[in-house]
Design a protein around this motif. Structure first.
Motif, PDB file in Angstrom:
ATOM      1  N   GLU A  20       0.863  -1.006   0.015  1.00 31.53           N
ATOM      2  CA  GLU A  20      -0.013  -0.075  -0.097  1.00 31.53           C
ATOM      3  C   GLU A  20       0.828   1.353  -0.174  1.00 31.53           C
ATOM      4  O   GLU A  20       0.519   2.282  -0.739  1.00 31.53           O
ATOM      5  CB  GLU A  20      -0.997   0.018   1.303  1.00 31.53           C
ATOM      6  CG  GLU A  20      -1.936  -1.030   1.234  1.00 31.53           C
ATOM      7  CD  GLU A  20      -2.981  -1.020   0.146  1.00 31.53           C
ATOM      8  OE1 GLU A  20      -3.394   0.012  -0.341  1.00 31.53           O
ATOM      9  OE2 GLU A  20      -2.985  -2.113  -0.811  1.00 31.53           O
ATOM     10  N   LEU A  21       1.861   1.420   0.677  1.00 33.78           N
ATOM     11  CA  LEU A  21       2.960   2.467   0.696  1.00 33.78           C
ATOM     12  C   LEU A  21       3.383   2.539  -0.669  1.00 33.78           C
ATOM     13  O   LEU A  21       3.844   3.617  -1.171  1.00 33.78           O
ATOM     14  CB  LEU A  21       3.973   2.300   1.801  1.00 33.78           C
ATOM     15  CG  LEU A  21       3.384   2.343   3.444  1.00 33.78           C
ATOM     16  CD1 LEU A  21       4.416   2.121   3.942  1.00 33.78           C
ATOM     17  CD2 LEU A  21       2.823   3.791   3.522  1.00 33.78           C
ATOM     18  N   GLY A  22       3.786   1.579  -1.366  1.00 34.46           N
ATOM     19  CA  GLY A  22       4.587   1.749  -2.581  1.00 34.46           C
ATOM     20  C   GLY A  22       6.029   1.935  -2.333  1.00 34.46           C
ATOM     21  O   GLY A  22       6.731   2.339  -3.244  1.00 34.46           O
ATOM     22  N   ARG A  23       6.663   1.630  -1.067  1.00 32.72           N
ATOM     23  CA  ARG A  23       8.022   2.041  -1.079  1.00 32.72           C
ATOM     24  C   ARG A  23       8.371   1.176   0.446  1.00 32.72           C
ATOM     25  O   ARG A  23       7.370   0.666   1.151  1.00 32.72           O
ATOM     26  CB  ARG A  23       8.270   3.643  -0.818  1.00 32.72           C
ATOM     27  CG  ARG A  23       7.263   3.990   0.250  1.00 32.72           C
ATOM     28  CD  ARG A  23       7.291   5.614   0.396  1.00 32.72           C
ATOM     29  NE  ARG A  23       6.216   6.179   0.682  1.00 32.72           N
ATOM     30  CZ  ARG A  23       6.210   7.602   1.153  1.00 32.72           C
ATOM     31  NH1 ARG A  23       7.398   8.366   1.227  1.00 32.72           N
ATOM     32  NH2 ARG A  23       5.105   8.119   1.819  1.00 32.72           N
ATOM     33  N   PRO A  24       9.692   1.224   0.535  1.00 31.65           N
ATOM     34  CA  PRO A  24       9.968   0.441   2.075  1.00 31.65           C
ATOM     35  C   PRO A  24       9.512   1.160   3.377  1.00 31.65           C
ATOM     36  O   PRO A  24       9.123   2.384   3.559  1.00 31.65           O
ATOM     37  CB  PRO A  24      11.274   0.700   1.864  1.00 31.65           C
ATOM     38  CG  PRO A  24      11.926   0.745   0.724  1.00 31.65           C
ATOM     39  CD  PRO A  24      10.786   1.710   0.208  1.00 31.65           C
ATOM     40  N   ILE A  25       8.892   0.184   4.157  1.00 29.69           N
ATOM     41  CA  ILE A  25       8.465   0.692   5.332  1.00 29.69           C
ATOM     42  C   ILE A  25       9.227   1.678   6.165  1.00 29.69           C
ATOM     43  O   ILE A  25       8.732   2.707   6.786  1.00 29.69           O
ATOM     44  CB  ILE A  25       7.958  -0.437   6.247  1.00 29.69           C
ATOM     45  CG1 ILE A  25       6.689  -1.142   5.493  1.00 29.69           C
ATOM     46  CG2 ILE A  25       7.601  -0.351   7.665  1.00 29.69           C
ATOM     47  CD1 ILE A  25       6.538  -2.684   6.439  1.00 29.69           C
ATOM     48  N   ALA A  26      10.427   1.475   6.121  1.00 30.37           N
ATOM     49  CA  ALA A  26      11.373   2.166   7.233  1.00 30.37           C
ATOM     50  C   ALA A  26      11.553   3.642   6.650  1.00 30.37           C
ATOM     51  O   ALA A  26      12.003   4.497   7.336  1.00 30.37           O
ATOM     52  CB  ALA A  26      12.888   1.677   7.105  1.00 30.37           C
ATOM     53  N   GLU A  27      10.925   3.984   5.419  1.00 31.38           N
ATOM     54  CA  GLU A  27      11.110   5.299   4.930  1.00 31.38           C
ATOM     55  C   GLU A  27       9.822   6.160   5.538  1.00 31.38           C
ATOM     56  O   GLU A  27       9.925   7.379   5.418  1.00 31.38           O
ATOM     57  CB  GLU A  27      10.726   5.272   3.308  1.00 31.38           C
ATOM     58  CG  GLU A  27      12.289   4.745   2.639  1.00 31.38           C
ATOM     59  CD  GLU A  27      12.080   5.321   1.193  1.00 31.38           C
ATOM     60  OE1 GLU A  27      10.922   5.777   0.816  1.00 31.38           O
ATOM     61  OE2 GLU A  27      12.830   4.291   0.280  1.00 31.38           O
ATOM     62  N   VAL A  28       8.830   5.323   6.065  1.00 36.15           N
ATOM     63  CA  VAL A  28       7.653   6.213   6.735  1.00 36.15           C
ATOM     64  C   VAL A  28       7.719   5.969   8.196  1.00 36.15           C
ATOM     65  O   VAL A  28       7.349   6.904   8.835  1.00 36.15           O
ATOM     66  CB  VAL A  28       6.337   5.406   5.924  1.00 36.15           C
ATOM     67  CG1 VAL A  28       4.993   6.234   6.492  1.00 36.15           C
ATOM     68  CG2 VAL A  28       6.486   5.765   4.409  1.00 36.15           C
ATOM     69  N   PHE A  29       7.998   4.488   8.493  1.00 32.91           N
ATOM     70  CA  PHE A  29       7.869   4.348   9.946  1.00 32.91           C
ATOM     71  C   PHE A  29       9.113   4.235  10.618  1.00 32.91           C
ATOM     72  O   PHE A  29       9.878   3.465  10.173  1.00 32.91           O
ATOM     73  CB  PHE A  29       6.764   3.206  10.087  1.00 32.91           C
ATOM     74  CG  PHE A  29       5.482   3.274   9.493  1.00 32.91           C
ATOM     75  CD1 PHE A  29       4.653   4.171  10.400  1.00 32.91           C
ATOM     76  CD2 PHE A  29       5.269   2.773   8.370  1.00 32.91           C
ATOM     77  CE1 PHE A  29       3.260   4.413   9.771  1.00 32.91           C
ATOM     78  CE2 PHE A  29       3.853   2.762   7.830  1.00 32.91           C
ATOM     79  CZ  PHE A  29       2.793   3.744   8.671  1.00 32.91           C
ATOM     80  N   ALA A  30       9.338   4.970  11.768  1.00 30.01           N
ATOM     81  CA  ALA A  30      10.434   4.573  12.457  1.00 30.01           C
ATOM     82  C   ALA A  30      10.416   3.289  13.432  1.00 30.01           C
ATOM     83  O   ALA A  30      11.337   2.843  13.482  1.00 30.01           O
ATOM     84  CB  ALA A  30      10.798   5.595  13.516  1.00 30.01           C
ATOM     85  N   ALA A  31       9.352   2.967  13.902  1.00 28.24           N
ATOM     86  CA  ALA A  31       9.018   1.741  14.333  1.00 28.24           C
ATOM     87  C   ALA A  31       7.696   1.327  14.097  1.00 28.24           C
ATOM     88  O   ALA A  31       6.622   2.015  13.955  1.00 28.24           O
ATOM     89  CB  ALA A  31       9.387   1.877  15.770  1.00 28.24           C
ATOM     90  N   ILE A  32       7.306  -0.239  14.094  1.00 27.40           N
ATOM     91  CA  ILE A  32       5.954  -0.440  13.858  1.00 27.40           C
ATOM     92  C   ILE A  32       5.830  -1.916  14.732  1.00 27.40           C
ATOM     93  O   ILE A  32       6.812  -2.684  14.592  1.00 27.40           O
ATOM     94  CB  ILE A  32       5.638  -0.870  12.577  1.00 27.40           C
ATOM     95  CG1 ILE A  32       4.232  -1.088  12.351  1.00 27.40           C
ATOM     96  CG2 ILE A  32       6.484  -1.680  11.884  1.00 27.40           C
ATOM     97  CD1 ILE A  32       3.532  -1.123  10.911  1.00 27.40           C
ATOM     98  N   GLU A  33       4.891  -2.261  15.513  1.00 27.14           N
ATOM     99  CA  GLU A  33       4.912  -3.237  16.406  1.00 27.14           C
ATOM    100  C   GLU A  33       4.435  -4.517  15.673  1.00 27.14           C
ATOM    101  O   GLU A  33       3.387  -4.136  14.744  1.00 27.14           O
ATOM    102  CB  GLU A  33       4.019  -3.008  17.513  1.00 27.14           C
ATOM    103  CG  GLU A  33       4.336  -1.859  18.555  1.00 27.14           C
ATOM    104  CD  GLU A  33       3.554  -1.695  19.742  1.00 27.14           C
ATOM    105  OE1 GLU A  33       2.611  -2.479  19.955  1.00 27.14           O
ATOM    106  OE2 GLU A  33       3.856  -0.890  20.587  1.00 27.14           O
ATOM    107  N   THR A  34       5.021  -5.632  15.548  1.00 28.45           N
ATOM    108  CA  THR A  34       4.555  -6.704  14.902  1.00 28.45           C
ATOM    109  C   THR A  34       3.062  -7.307  15.487  1.00 28.45           C
ATOM    110  O   THR A  34       2.508  -7.950  14.795  1.00 28.45           O
ATOM    111  CB  THR A  34       5.670  -7.702  15.018  1.00 28.45           C
ATOM    112  OG1 THR A  34       5.906  -8.153  16.349  1.00 28.45           O
ATOM    113  CG2 THR A  34       6.795  -7.136  14.270  1.00 28.45           C
TER     114      THR A  34
END
Length: 654
Positions: free
Chosen positions: A208-222
């Protein structure tokens, strides 16, 4: 030329011509294959009879033709005509017993085949899930097995997936239909569901982001904070530092919902055909509305727009403010929402002693005031206020989440809803009845207003004197249904929302009398709806409309008087104004005419056929019986065509 080859060519020619003419004559989408096969069978089956008829009419004698060729051709044409009549009669009979369906294009056929495969596979899964949880015929089982039914049903619905969890959520609000133990069990479906593994959720977020998660979120809980029927929510922190939640739709949700809704729609149609209760409740219409709402819920762009609209409405309220989380629209897509994180506990998970009694009562009164003002004053309200969507924040405020369902109540309905509650609070059954008649559309057969007022008065008396918990909205809807009155859909959504809200508020204050509190607050909201500016604008608008109507009245009167004077005054019947209605009348008149002509020709043909007058065409056949056969054939074809048209009108296809 060999005889077999001649017969083959004649058969092919007769079948092709008969199929083409019969499809044109019957004015129906009769399949080519059916028409060709029928014509071929009739032709081959009629050959021995045709030879016998020619021999009896002295047309042939063995292998020799006895009479002149023009007469032979006339007899051959007559026999072929009667063969064709038999073909038409057989086709009409087959259409009556087994209507043909036109073949679609190859793409549609292949797509339908895949859908049938998916339905069959899904049917098998549902049956397996039901069997695994012990959902079978409970007749004759032990009391312990029957007591375990609610929890078994909830477990099966949760495992069955998105559609059935959502269906359970809808059914959990129908306290007027289902028993209390089922309602309590189904209400647990409002929040908890089996989460999808993190690798699947991670892949969906990245897509959905269309890019790596690290570019948007500093941290995300699994581990998800919550797993609902359609999506699950993960806590995260943006690279800019904001604490957010990510609501990601289950990857298989859309495909599974499409198949499940197809199954439910087919079951509803079958139930309406087979049972009277399904037709009375409008099972197809209910499933259609459920399908529309669930399909819309899968598009999170709608939810984002609803969130912003409700935020604007709440910002204008004077009651206790309800918090609406902020949305990061630039990160939201059709299947993902990123919004502000709300720290708190859902009403459905509050412990019994979370608030002391006075504070709890003030809290639920404030929530009721805020929701009631959204409905009655602003006309924009959260339409899914189950215990999981109301959050008690750590700072004592109440927040709303999940804005997939937001209701809109038009001003004309709002101007009548509050007076209705005020009339109930004032024990004025006459005013309440008048408002109900303004809210609803009466059945064309008329309404017994005396009986309706008596029933409304009984409801008001019952609600005012009964202990807390009497649902005035359910009682009112039952009464309206009894009197065949249709409540507007927007108002039905209001009543359903208030029913869900009452269940949520009772999680905080057990036994809370929401209806009684709403009735006591109705006069306050009636006063808040009054505004000098609004009243002045409304009066100005009504005055402008009245002036315009008065200004046009002389011209209209003059046109009427001129028409009367010139003898051109006419009255237009609106019942036959539309082109469809005129075509229906013209088709009906044409069918009656064809039937009368067909009966006349058939009677004339029979009369001529039984006579023996006129010159002889052969030694045994006179002219009048021959002409009678021809005329009777024409009359029979007209009658068969009229019969086919009548059957199509009866089936609603004409």
């Amino acid at each position: 030329m060999p005889i077999w080859l001649a017969v083959l060519l004649l058969t092919v020619a007769f079948a092709a011509v008969s199929a083409w003419i019969s499809r044109r004559l019957l004015d129906a989408q009769i399949g080519w294959i059916r028409a060709l096969v029928t014509a071929t069978v009739v032709f081959l089956g009629s050959l021995p009879l045709t030879v016998w008829v020619f021999e009896q009419a002295d047309i042939i004698d063995g292998d020799r033709v006895v009479v002149e060729s023009p007469i032979v051709l006339a007899f051959v044409a007559l026999v072929l005509g009667w063969m064709f009549a038999v073909v038409v009669i057989v086709l009409v009979t087959l259409e009556f017993l087994w209507p043909s369906r036109p073949l679609g294009n190859p793409v549609t056929i292949v797509r339908d085949a895949f859908r049938r495969r998916d339905r069959a596979r899904r049917y098998a899964q549902i049956v397996a899930i039901a069997s695994r949880h012990g959902l079978g015929m409970y007749r004759g089982r032990s009391d312990a097995a029957r007591d375990a039914l609610p929890q078994a049903l909830v477990s099966a619905l949760a495992e069955a997936g998105v559609t059935f969890v959502k269906l359970g959520q809808v059914l959990s609000t129908r306290e007027d239909v289902l028993p209390r133990d089922l309602i309590e069990a189904l209400s647990t479906l409002q929040m908890d569901s089996t989460p999808i593994p993190w690798p699947e959720a991670e892949a969906a977020i990245r897509a959905e982001l269309g890019r790596p998660i690290a570019e948007v979120f500093a941290a995300i809980e699994t581990e998800p904070m919550a797993a609902a029927s359609v999506a699950q929510v993960h806590a995260a922190t943006l690279v800019s530092g904001e604490r957010v939640v990510v609501k990601i739709q289950r990857p298989s949700a859309r495909a599974q919902v499409t198949t499940d809704l197809d199954i439910l729609e087919r079951l509803a149609r079958d139930a309406e055909r087979r049972t009277t209760w399904a037709a009375d409740y409008g099972a197809v219409a209910l499933v259609t509305e459920f399908s529309r709402a669930l399909t819309e819920e899968l598009d999170y762009r709608v939810e984002v727009a609803n969130t912003e609209m409700l935020r604007g409405a709440i910002a204008k309220t004077h009651a206790m403010p309800l918090r609406v989380p902020g949305v990061f629209t630039e990160l939201c897509t059709q299947q993902m929402i990123v919004q502000e994180r709300i720290d708190g506990v859902p009403f459905g998970k509050l412990p019994p002693d979370a608030l002391e009694p006075t504070a709890a009562r003030e809290l639920v009164d404030g929530v009721l005031d805020a929701v009631f003002e959204q409905i009655a004053v602003r006309g924009v309200f959260h339409a899914d206020l189950h215990p999981g969507n109301l959050i008690l924040c750590d700072d004592g405020e109440v927040a709303l989440i999940d804005f997939g369902a937001v209701g809109l109540l038009e001003a004309s309905m709002r101007r009548l809803l509050v007076p209705l509650l005020t009339a109930i609070a004032a024990d004025d059954d006459q005013a309440a009845t008048d408002i109900v008649l303004l809210l609803c559309e009466p059945d064309p057969a008329g309404v017994d207003q005396t009986s309706l007022q008596r029933d409304v008065g009984a409801i008001i008396t019952r609600v005012r004197n009964a202990p807390a918990g009497e649902d005035v909205f359910r009682l009112l809807l039952d009464t309206l249904r009894h009197h065949r009155l249709a409540m507007p859909p927007s108002l039905l959504l209001v009543f359903r929302t208030l029913g869900s809200l009452e269940g949520s508020l009772r999680r905080v204050v057990p036994g809370y009398d929401m209806v009684g509190q709403a009735l006591t607050r109705a006069p306050h909201f009636a006063r808040s709806m009054l505004s000098l500016r609004t009243a002045a604008l409304s009066a100005q608008t009504q005055f402008a409309v009245a002036v315009e109507q008065v200004r046009r009245a002389p011209r209209r009167l003059e046109n009427i008087s001129r028409s009367l004077e010139q003898g051109t005054f006419s009255v237009r019947l609106r019942s036959f104004e539309g082109a469809g209605e005129r075509r229906w009348i013209e088709g009906l008149l044409g069918q009656v005419t064809s039937t009368l002509v067909g009966v006349t020709l058939l009677a004339t043909g029979i009369a001529l056929a039984i006579s023996s007058g006129g010159p002889h065409l052969t030694d045994d056949v006179a002219l009048f019986p021959f002409l009678g056969s021809v005329i009777g054939l024409g009359g029979l074809l007209l009658l068969v065509r009229s019969l086919r048209a009548a059957l199509r009108r009866r089936d609603g296809t004409g």
